[in-house]
Design an enzyme around this catalytic site. Structure first.
Site, PDB file in Angstrom:
ATOM      1  N   GLN A 259       0.823  -1.208   0.000  1.00 55.65           N
ATOM      2  CA  GLN A 259       0.000   0.000   0.000  1.00 55.65           C
ATOM      3  C   GLN A 259       0.854   1.254   0.000  1.00 55.65           C
ATOM      4  O   GLN A 259       0.484   2.261  -0.598  1.00 55.65           O
ATOM      5  CB  GLN A 259      -0.941  -0.002   1.198  1.00 55.65           C
ATOM      6  CG  GLN A 259      -1.970  -1.107   1.159  1.00 55.65           C
ATOM      7  CD  GLN A 259      -2.720  -1.156  -0.158  1.00 55.65           C
ATOM      8  OE1 GLN A 259      -3.469  -0.259  -0.504  1.00 55.65           O
ATOM      9  NE2 GLN A 259      -2.506  -2.220  -0.921  1.00 55.65           N
ATOM     10  N   HIS A 262       1.647   2.902  -3.355  1.00 52.12           N
ATOM     11  CA  HIS A 262       0.589   3.585  -4.094  1.00 52.12           C
ATOM     12  C   HIS A 262       0.853   5.078  -4.215  1.00 52.12           C
ATOM     13  O   HIS A 262       0.625   5.674  -5.270  1.00 52.12           O
ATOM     14  CB  HIS A 262      -0.762   3.401  -3.384  1.00 52.12           C
ATOM     15  CG  HIS A 262      -1.560   2.253  -3.890  1.00 52.12           C
ATOM     16  ND1 HIS A 262      -1.978   2.142  -5.192  1.00 52.12           N
ATOM     17  CD2 HIS A 262      -2.041   1.161  -3.247  1.00 52.12           C
ATOM     18  CE1 HIS A 262      -2.672   1.031  -5.345  1.00 52.12           C
ATOM     19  NE2 HIS A 262      -2.724   0.417  -4.181  1.00 52.12           N
ATOM     20  N   GLU A 327      -8.979   1.185   6.025  1.00 53.73           N
ATOM     21  CA  GLU A 327      -9.517   0.758   4.734  1.00 53.73           C
ATOM     22  C   GLU A 327      -9.275  -0.744   4.547  1.00 53.73           C
ATOM     23  O   GLU A 327     -10.195  -1.500   4.259  1.00 53.73           O
ATOM     24  CB  GLU A 327      -8.834   1.548   3.613  1.00 53.73           C
ATOM     25  CG  GLU A 327      -9.269   1.128   2.223  1.00 53.73           C
ATOM     26  CD  GLU A 327      -8.430   1.772   1.131  1.00 53.73           C
ATOM     27  OE1 GLU A 327      -8.877   1.743  -0.027  1.00 53.73           O
ATOM     28  OE2 GLU A 327      -7.328   2.288   1.420  1.00 53.73           O
ATOM     29  N   HIS A 328      -8.018  -1.159   4.698  1.00 51.11           N
ATOM     30  CA  HIS A 328      -7.652  -2.572   4.602  1.00 51.11           C
ATOM     31  C   HIS A 328      -7.086  -3.028   5.944  1.00 51.11           C
ATOM     32  O   HIS A 328      -6.195  -2.374   6.484  1.00 51.11           O
ATOM     33  CB  HIS A 328      -6.563  -2.798   3.549  1.00 51.11           C
ATOM     34  CG  HIS A 328      -6.897  -2.251   2.194  1.00 51.11           C
ATOM     35  ND1 HIS A 328      -6.329  -1.094   1.697  1.00 51.11           N
ATOM     36  CD2 HIS A 328      -7.738  -2.700   1.232  1.00 51.11           C
ATOM     37  CE1 HIS A 328      -6.802  -0.863   0.478  1.00 51.11           C
ATOM     38  NE2 HIS A 328      -7.661  -1.822   0.171  1.00 51.11           N
ATOM     39  N   ASP A 361      -7.328  -6.600  -3.987  1.00 50.76           N
ATOM     40  CA  ASP A 361      -7.264  -5.538  -4.984  1.00 50.76           C
ATOM     41  C   ASP A 361      -7.676  -6.023  -6.367  1.00 50.76           C
ATOM     42  O   ASP A 361      -8.128  -5.237  -7.194  1.00 50.76           O
ATOM     43  CB  ASP A 361      -5.838  -4.976  -5.064  1.00 50.76           C
ATOM     44  CG  ASP A 361      -5.599  -3.858  -4.068  1.00 50.76           C
ATOM     45  OD1 ASP A 361      -6.579  -3.357  -3.488  1.00 50.76           O
ATOM     46  OD2 ASP A 361      -4.429  -3.489  -3.865  1.00 50.76           O
ATOM     47  N   HIS A 420     -53.115  18.691   6.347  1.00 48.82           N
ATOM     48  CA  HIS A 420     -52.750  17.297   6.614  1.00 48.82           C
ATOM     49  C   HIS A 420     -53.894  16.604   7.377  1.00 48.82           C
ATOM     50  O   HIS A 420     -54.307  15.495   7.039  1.00 48.82           O
ATOM     51  CB  HIS A 420     -51.475  17.220   7.471  1.00 48.82           C
ATOM     52  CG  HIS A 420     -50.208  17.416   6.713  1.00 48.82           C
ATOM     53  ND1 HIS A 420     -49.858  18.596   6.122  1.00 48.82           N
ATOM     54  CD2 HIS A 420     -49.178  16.549   6.483  1.00 48.82           C
ATOM     55  CE1 HIS A 420     -48.674  18.477   5.553  1.00 48.82           C
ATOM     56  NE2 HIS A 420     -48.232  17.236   5.753  1.00 48.82           N
TER      57      HIS A 420
END
Length: 430
Positions: A259, A262, A327-328, A361, A420
């Site tokens: 990661q 990235h 996230e992961h 992924d 109403h």
């Protein structure tokens, strides 16, 4: 890579600072994006073409050159070598299969008064998927966005992907063909998001925009929310790995770097109660950095936002994991499934030492578009449900409406809403 211990006096503050990351709060960024959106709304195709020429150095002279034909997508798919084609097809098959299980269906029931209540599920008409294509291009993102939309029953899928210098990874086009994308435009950035949200002479407006992008894309998605839906505002990629000493440190180190490579602002955190193993992982990271092609990116990432965290025990680790809401999340322990029951917040949980995040992924099946920056506390991975919407169904019988209308009459008067009240009263004073 910084080392932290929960026993450090200032650990809580240091750890909180480590997690803090503002994706789209820069006033200058927001102002720039707002201007781009305004100009695209006013000038349409011409402005999108101008910005595509300016930012992507695309050689197109007219907007029509920015749209790819189905024949071009098919040619890219048929041009793949056998090995790559089979891998892409395997990934697509598994992603489709997983998302088929997410399909929602409508339902109805009749209450004890004889009234029918229920829910109708319908797909969105048209969606836009954003696929990165600048510093990196991700055919996997095409599959992860388009296939759930297809499973949901979306009628038309529009893909935008930037093509720097007019060049695009053929595998991205092949994935678009395999995933059944209907139209592809080689545009990116905030201008692509604006085109999808508001439409231009050529690009149709969509009901929802999904897919990751850079900070300009994230800011633009936030700005157009309300005009159309969005999946999420994605931040940099994150991984948190928890492991104990009965693992290979080389594996754990590479999982973290998977990661970190990235982006320079990606985040990799390792947590363990075993100090000797922490040291071994640190050494393995240094060794891996000498051979990785993207070592400089990964090194900057782990120096700026990474951490090796020593905890007292697993219980303390679980508390930290839930605080991060990563996230992961990799749980590299023998009883990972049992441990996962104690995890309340995570985008995706990879259980056991033989389940690296990299599998997720590409080809495990579950979606890799995941909540980042702690938003797993309240949001979920992209899925079929993001491309479907629900309508409530209510049908009252002549007798069944009476007690409901009486209650509505009383409550409406309490809220000073006379029309109403009278509307409900007509149904039981007959």
């Amino acid at each position: 890579m910084r080392r932290l211990s929960t026993q450090d006096q200032n650990f809580k503050q240091v750890f909180a600072d480590l997690l803090a990351f503002a994706t789209v709060n820069d006033p200058e960024l927001l102002s720039t994006v707002d201007q781009i959106i305004s100009d695209v709304r006013q000038y349409g195709d011409a402005h999108v073409l101008k910005l595509t020429q300016q930012f992507d150095r695309h050689p197109a002279h007219q907007f029509s050159e920015l749209e790819l034909s189905q024949a071009e997508l098919k040619a890219a798919f048929e041009g793949l070598n056998t090995e790559v084609r089979q891998a892409l097809e395997l990934a697509a098959k598994r992603i489709r299969s997983f998302h088929e299980a997410q399909k929602q269906t409508g339902w109805t029931y009749v209450d004890d008064l004889g009234n029918t209540l229920g829910q109708k599920v319908t797909p969105l008409d048209r969606v836009g998927i954003y696929v990165p294509g600048g510093l990196a291009s991700y055919p996997s993102s095409v599959l992860m966005n388009a296939l759930p939309a297809h499973v949901a029953g979306v009628t038309e899928i529009i893909m935008v992907v930037p093509a720097p210098n007019g060049e695009l990874n053929p595998l991205v086009l092949a994935a678009a063909y395999l995933a059944g994308v209907h139209r592809v435009f080689t545009i990116g950035g905030a201008q692509a998001v604006a085109a999808l949200a508001y439409g231009t002479e050529t690009v149709p407006s969509v009901d929802k925009i999904t897919g990751p992008g850079n900070r300009f894309v994230a800011a633009a998605k936030r700005a157009v929310f309300g005009q159309c839906g969005i999946d999420m505002i994605a931040g940099p990629s994150e991984i948190l790995v928890y492991a104990e000493g009965d693992n290979d440190p080389k594996w754990i180190a590479m999982d973290l770097l998977s990661q970190a490579e990235h982006d320079t602002v990606a985040q990799a955190i390792f947590i363990t109660p075993d100090e000797d193993f922490l040291n071994a992982v640190a050494e393995a990271i240094e060794a891996h950095l000498t051979v990785l092609p993207k070592a400089e990116i990964a090194k900057t990432s782990i120096q700026n936002r990474g951490a090796l965290v020593l905890v007292k025990d697993r219980t303390e680790a679980i508390d930290l994991i839930n605080q991060v809401a990563p996230e992961h999340l990799q749980l590299c322990v023998d009883d990972a499934q049992a441990m996962s029951e104690q995890i309340r917040h995570a985008g995706a949980i990879f259980m056991g030492r033989y389940t690296p995040e990299a599998i997720g992924d590409y080809c495990a099946g579950p979606n890799h578009v995941l909540p980042t920056s702690g938003t797993a506390r309240f949001s979920s991975p992209l899925g079929v449900y993001d491309f479907q919407k629900r309508s409530s169904l209510i049908m009252c019988s002549q007798e069944g409406v009476k007690p409901l209308a009486q209650a509505a009459d009383i409550l409406a008067l309490e809220e000073n809403l006379e029309a109403h009240a009278r509307s409900a009263r007509y149904r039981y004073q007959v």
